[in-house]
Motif scaffolding. Sequence first.
Motif, short mmCIF file in Angstrom:
data_model
loop_
_atom_site.label_atom_id
_atom_site.label_comp_id
_atom_site.label_asym_id
_atom_site.label_seq_id
_atom_site.Cartn_x
_atom_site.Cartn_y
_atom_site.Cartn_z
N GLY A 1 0.71 -1.13 -0.02
CA GLY A 1 0.02 -0.14 -0.09
C GLY A 1 0.76 1.31 -0.31
O GLY A 1 0.67 2.26 -0.69
N ALA A 2 2.02 1.16 0.71
CA ALA A 2 2.78 2.46 0.82
C ALA A 2 3.49 2.81 -0.57
O ALA A 2 3.59 3.91 -0.91
N GLU A 3 3.75 1.60 -1.41
CA GLU A 3 4.29 1.90 -2.32
C GLU A 3 3.51 2.61 -3.63
O GLU A 3 3.67 3.12 -4.36
N MET A 4 2.12 1.82 -3.45
CA MET A 4 1.21 2.55 -4.19
C MET A 4 0.93 3.76 -3.98
O MET A 4 0.99 4.96 -5.03
N ASN A 5 0.86 4.36 -2.73
CA ASN A 5 0.60 5.75 -2.26
C ASN A 5 1.72 6.68 -2.99
O ASN A 5 1.63 7.95 -2.74
N ARG A 6 3.03 6.20 -3.06
CA ARG A 6 4.00 6.78 -3.48
C ARG A 6 4.60 6.88 -4.90
O ARG A 6 5.25 7.85 -5.47
N THR A 7 3.70 5.97 -5.59
CA THR A 7 3.75 5.95 -7.19
C THR A 7 2.70 6.67 -7.71
O THR A 7 3.05 7.11 -8.94
N PHE A 8 1.39 6.22 -7.38
CA PHE A 8 0.03 6.81 -7.99
C PHE A 8 -0.69 7.70 -7.54
O PHE A 8 -0.40 7.93 -6.33
N ASN A 9 -1.61 8.23 -8.22
CA ASN A 9 -2.66 9.24 -7.55
C ASN A 9 -3.54 8.67 -6.93
O ASN A 9 -4.33 9.13 -6.19
N MET A 10 -3.81 7.34 -7.20
CA MET A 10 -4.73 6.73 -6.48
C MET A 10 -6.43 6.92 -6.54
O MET A 10 -7.16 6.81 -5.74
N GLY A 11 -6.65 7.78 -7.73
CA GLY A 11 -7.89 8.50 -7.70
C GLY A 11 -8.17 9.80 -7.30
O GLY A 11 -9.42 10.09 -7.61
N ILE A 12 -7.06 10.28 -7.01
CA ILE A 12 -7.06 11.70 -6.68
C ILE A 12 -6.11 12.52 -7.21
O ILE A 12 -4.96 12.53 -7.32
N GLY A 13 -6.23 13.32 -8.49
CA GLY A 13 -5.35 13.96 -9.30
C GLY A 13 -4.89 15.37 -8.68
O GLY A 13 -3.57 15.85 -9.25
N MET A 14 -5.70 16.08 -7.91
CA MET A 14 -5.28 17.40 -7.28
C MET A 14 -5.94 17.57 -5.89
O MET A 14 -6.90 16.90 -5.67
N VAL A 15 -4.85 17.90 -5.15
CA VAL A 15 -5.45 18.17 -3.87
C VAL A 15 -5.23 19.74 -3.41
O VAL A 15 -4.47 20.36 -3.68
N LEU A 16 -6.38 20.33 -2.92
CA LEU A 16 -6.61 21.66 -2.37
C LEU A 16 -6.71 21.86 -1.17
O LEU A 16 -7.44 21.08 -0.44
N VAL A 17 -5.58 22.83 -0.65
CA VAL A 17 -5.73 22.72 1.05
C VAL A 17 -6.39 24.30 1.13
O VAL A 17 -6.20 25.39 0.65
N MET A 18 -7.72 24.09 2.16
CA MET A 18 -8.63 25.42 2.09
C MET A 18 -9.22 25.50 3.39
O MET A 18 -8.77 24.62 4.27
N LYS A 19 -9.39 27.04 3.81
CA LYS A 19 -10.21 26.98 5.15
C LYS A 19 -11.24 26.05 4.97
O LYS A 19 -12.02 25.80 4.31
N GLU A 20 -11.66 25.69 6.34
CA GLU A 20 -12.58 24.87 6.47
C GLU A 20 -13.88 25.37 6.13
O GLU A 20 -14.75 24.67 5.57
#
Length: 396
Positions: free
Chosen positions: A346-365
Amino acid sequence: MNTSCKANTELSRCISSSINHNLFKIGKDHSTRRLLPFLSKNCKNEIKMRRGTRKGRGVVSMSRTEAAEKSDGLTYKDAGVDIDAGSELVKRIAKMAPGIGGFGGLFPLGDSYLVAGTDGVGTKLKLAFETGIHDTIGIDLVAMSVNDIITSGAKPLFFLDYFATSRLDVDLAEKVIKGIVDGCQQSDCALLGGETAEMPDFYADGEYDLSGFAVGIVKKDSVIDGKNIEVGDVLIGLPSSGVHSNGFSLVRRVLERSGLSLKDNLPGSSLSLGKALMAPTVIYVKQVLDIISRGGVKGIAHITGGGFTDNIPRVFPKGLGALVYENSWAVPPVFKWIQEAGRIEGAEMNRTFNMGIGMVLVMKEEAALRLLGDDHGKNSVYRIGEVVSGDGVSYR
């Protein structure tokens, strides 16, 4: 080939009044057209350069190794891509050119920054050769650069491409360029020029290489740089269409191990593996710029190779990390097949692929909650985690 572009009112001077077809001139054995930046002493200190690794970016080895045959579960390194070596190269380059490391490079222009990015599509090209699907690989090419520059909040202005092959197949090249045109239309930017290089004996018959270059613009007081990210901010994920354009060296090793061909169906699906893997990279430009216009966006990470593990921390201030909520979004079936067929940790998958999320936005709640409320069950956005004290990425 002729292209045209409209003058952008945000630019302080005209970039180009007309486009000469020689920008697409076929070079013999080498590329003959280059765009060279001319820097004044006053602006050099303001330039923010970008360089990453093919964990997401840059150049690392793509040669195959036999290591996978000696272990049970495959890794990206087994497939010939050493993420750590790429990171080491970036560290060494940073000593020579301090300030690099973002997703896009910023160049000052009056009260704005021009934001530039460059990339290719990696060994996804190998699958294009095998499947004969060439009309969408150009979309991937545009996506990899424009998705990088929008992480700074920049609107793409124009794109240039580089197409190289041993022997020019005009019909095939036209399909590739059509995809590039489609990608530019999706990005609302102009295809300003390009280079077609015919280099006998350099590539295998029927094969080609691609790279692309995008430039956008953002007001200096509107740059998104992650500096004001704080504990409690929300991570919003935008869904991917699949593997996008990273990790294909490992994907090809999984295919070898599975014994399946690209014509076989993806297990549990009526879609062939070839079509599932060749799904074009999502271009997030319009969606991301719309979200930014609503306010509350503090940082943006393009999830390419390196996955969450290496890409999300790139936008955080020191001392902050990400807590990702497991099972908070729909993971596309192609990733489940890759993991099972390759027996990948699982750790290798999470470090190699996007796993279904191509962009991450950090936002105010509060801004994130408004965005999620406006989604109305369309699953165009997911709440996938939060900012915590510490460093790196953890899962719960």
